[in-house]
Design an enzyme around this catalytic site. Structure first.
Site, PDB file in Angstrom:
ATOM      1  N   ASP A 123       1.014  -0.998   0.460  1.00  0.00           N
ATOM      2  CA  ASP A 123       0.051  -0.482   0.139  1.00  0.00           C
ATOM      3  C   ASP A 123       1.005   1.607   0.243  1.00  0.00           C
ATOM      4  OD1 ASP A 123      -2.515   1.131  -0.105  1.00  0.00           O
ATOM      5  OD2 ASP A 123      -2.548   1.296   2.119  1.00  0.00           O
ATOM      6  N   HIS A 130      -3.666  13.741   0.873  1.00  0.00           N
ATOM      7  CA  HIS A 130      -3.956  12.528   1.804  1.00  0.00           C
ATOM      8  C   HIS A 130      -3.109  12.994   2.686  1.00  0.00           C
ATOM      9  CE1 HIS A 130      -5.223   9.641   4.101  1.00  0.00           C
ATOM     10  NE2 HIS A 130      -4.037   8.449   3.742  1.00  0.00           N
ATOM     11  N   GLU A 196     -10.842   3.604   3.160  1.00  0.00           N
ATOM     12  CA  GLU A 196      -9.530   4.065   1.817  1.00  0.00           C
ATOM     13  C   GLU A 196     -10.162   4.414   0.579  1.00  0.00           C
ATOM     14  OE1 GLU A 196      -5.498   3.590   3.666  1.00  0.00           O
ATOM     15  OE2 GLU A 196      -5.592   5.169   4.803  1.00  0.00           O
ATOM     16  N   GLU A 198      -9.222   3.940  -2.463  1.00  0.00           N
ATOM     17  CA  GLU A 198      -8.048   3.991  -3.531  1.00  0.00           C
ATOM     18  C   GLU A 198      -7.973   3.051  -4.711  1.00  0.00           C
ATOM     19  OE1 GLU A 198      -4.521   2.284  -1.346  1.00  0.00           O
ATOM     20  OE2 GLU A 198      -5.834   3.037   0.600  1.00  0.00           O
ATOM     21  N   ASP A 230      -8.900   0.101   1.627  1.00  0.00           N
ATOM     22  CA  ASP A 230      -8.100  -0.340   1.777  1.00  0.00           C
ATOM     23  C   ASP A 230      -8.718   0.043   3.307  1.00  0.00           C
ATOM     24  OD1 ASP A 230      -5.693  -1.326   3.856  1.00  0.00           O
ATOM     25  OD2 ASP A 230      -4.426   0.640   3.267  1.00  0.00           O
ATOM     26  N   LYS A 250      -5.644  -2.034  10.113  1.00  0.00           N
ATOM     27  CA  LYS A 250      -5.441  -2.234   8.252  1.00  0.00           C
ATOM     28  C   LYS A 250      -5.638  -4.214   8.324  1.00  0.00           C
ATOM     29  CE  LYS A 250      -4.167   1.863   7.268  1.00  0.00           C
ATOM     30  NZ  LYS A 250      -4.891   2.910   6.727  1.00  0.00           N
TER      31      LYS A 250
HETATM   32 MN    MN Z   1      -4.643   2.558   2.529  1.00  0.00          MN
END
Ligand code: MN
Length: 412
Positions: A123, A130, A196, A198, A230, A250
């Site tokens: 990642d 951000h 998140e 992405e 994510d 995560k």
């Molecule tokens: Mn991320």
């Protein structure tokens, strides 16, 4: 390009797209398919009838529960299949037209599966807006970007085993968190569950251990892109991340869209990225038009209510491009394998309605969001459904990613 299939004008899966996925039906096990309109072309069914024999694609390669074996055949094969499908879809004297009863499956009848066997997932942290937002919240405006940030695409190694496909619900994770005005941790379901927004690139060619990939060669190593959510538990993340970085905050889940859009379908949407100042080191220098103009959005649907769009942004805003990410990842000789994912990091724009996470949208809890009739909220609640969507469009040509949709269930 006109096709004999009836495809709505706003369909993500136009004849210009032809994304690959793994689908099954009640009567047939998982296999490789290509999305078109609201249908799926059953590539395995075509292969069994020997329509790919002169491209040296054995039916077994398309009767797999992942795309890896097909991807391993290499770029010339992906290109040949794409060319063949395009020509069949635009001519009525084609095998696909004559076999349309046998080789098409309605998407509404199919179950989509995780399309890849993902060995490794990385990642990145490549959006300047951000990184600046998060840095401002945690370290103040003056120290928002760390000194290394404009010199390299920052990243961490994620967890591949917990990547799931759209439609897979996830349970609120538990872990150590520090409650307000406490100094000792408690074990609790996260109180700061976040998404998140992405995109992730799918690796399509391997580099040997010890070798590296130049950014301008990155095209040859990328099969395509998916939407990537994510998931993050901000309270767990904040307490655990020093000094080794993200871990349990995560790795409980990440979600991807089921259709892998080929890099080739995204070529018309290449644009210049932002100017990079200071100039990166030579191994990270790229030419023009390395970014992609892809519209992105996030919607939240509280239980029993309507879907509300909470953020709209664009992939073209990324400071570091995918070629630079791959070049940086391999510059020390790290080897990529087919099916690996390189995720972009949260994609945020400059405006407060274009942020790619609730951490930013609610500004660390200071500015709660109002979504439908629910009380103002800062983070996700049980029963919320989060959907990411994305598409590129230009002069009537639309190439979309479909969506990645996930419902949050209570902790187990
Ligand atoms: Mn991320």
């Amino acid at each position: 390009m006109n096709t004999w299939l009836d495809i709505p004008r706003n369909s993500d899966f136009s004849v210009h797209n032809l994304p690959y996925g793994i689908f099954s039906t009640s009567s047939r096990r998982p296999r490789v398919g290509v999305a078109i309109g609201d249908q799926i072309i059953d590539l395995a069914a075509l292969a069994i009838r020997r329509y790919f024999q002169n491209l040296s694609i054995e039916p077994e390669v398309l009767e797999q529960s992942s795309l890896n074996a097909f991807i391993r055949l290499g770029k010339p094969t992906w290109q040949a299949v794409r060319k063949r499908l395009t020509s069949w879809l635009t001519q009525t004297d084609s095998p696909l037209y004559h076999l349309r009863k046998e080789c098409f499956v309605a998407q509404s009848e199919a179950k989509m599966h995780l399309p890849l066997e993902i060995g490794d997932y990385t990642d990145f942290y490549a959006s300047e807006a951000h990184a600046t937002n998060v840095g401002t919240m945690f370290r103040g405006k003056e120290n928002a970007l760390m000194p290394n940030w404009k010199h390299m695409p920052i990243a961490y190694h994620g967890r591949a085993s917990s990547i799931v496909v759209s439609g897979t619900n996830i349970h609120r994770p538990k872990g150590q968190i520090i409650l307000k005005s406490a100094d000792q941790p408690v074990f609790s379901p996260t109180q700061a569950l976040d998404f998140e927004l992405e995109m992730a690139a799918v690796i399509g060619k391997e580099n040997k251990l010890g070798t590296s990939v130049r950014p301008e060669k990155a095209e040859d190593y990328i099969f395509g892109f998916v939407l990537f959510n994510d998931w993050s538990a901000r309270d767990i993340q904040r307490w655990e991340y020093v000094p080794l970085g993200p871990f349990l905050g995560k790795n409980f889940a990440s979600s991807i869209s089921p259709w892998v859009v080929p890099l080739e379908a995204l070529q018309p949407f290449r644009v210049d990225g932002p100017e990079q100042q200071p100039k990166p080191l030579p191994y990270l220098q790229t030419s023009d038009r390395q970014n992609f103009d892809i519209n992105l959005e996030v919607a939240i649907q509280p239980e029993g209510e309507n879907d509300v769009v909470v953020s709209q942004t664009n992939f073209k805003n990324m400071y570091w491009n995918i070629g630079q990410m791959l070049a940086h990842h391999t510059v020390n000789g790290c080897n990529m394998r087919i099916g690996d994912l390189l995720a972009s990091g949260t994609i945020s724009g400059e405006e407060s309605d274009s942020y790619g996470s609730l951490l930013e949208l609610s500004w660390n809890g200071e500015r709660p969001l109002k979504i439908n009739s629910n009380q103002p909220r800062t983070y996700l609640e049980d029963g919320d459904t989060v959907t990411l969507r994305g598409y590129a469009e230009q002069e009537g040509i639309r190439v979309g990613f479909g969506e990645v949709r996930t419902k949050i269930l209570p902790s187990l």
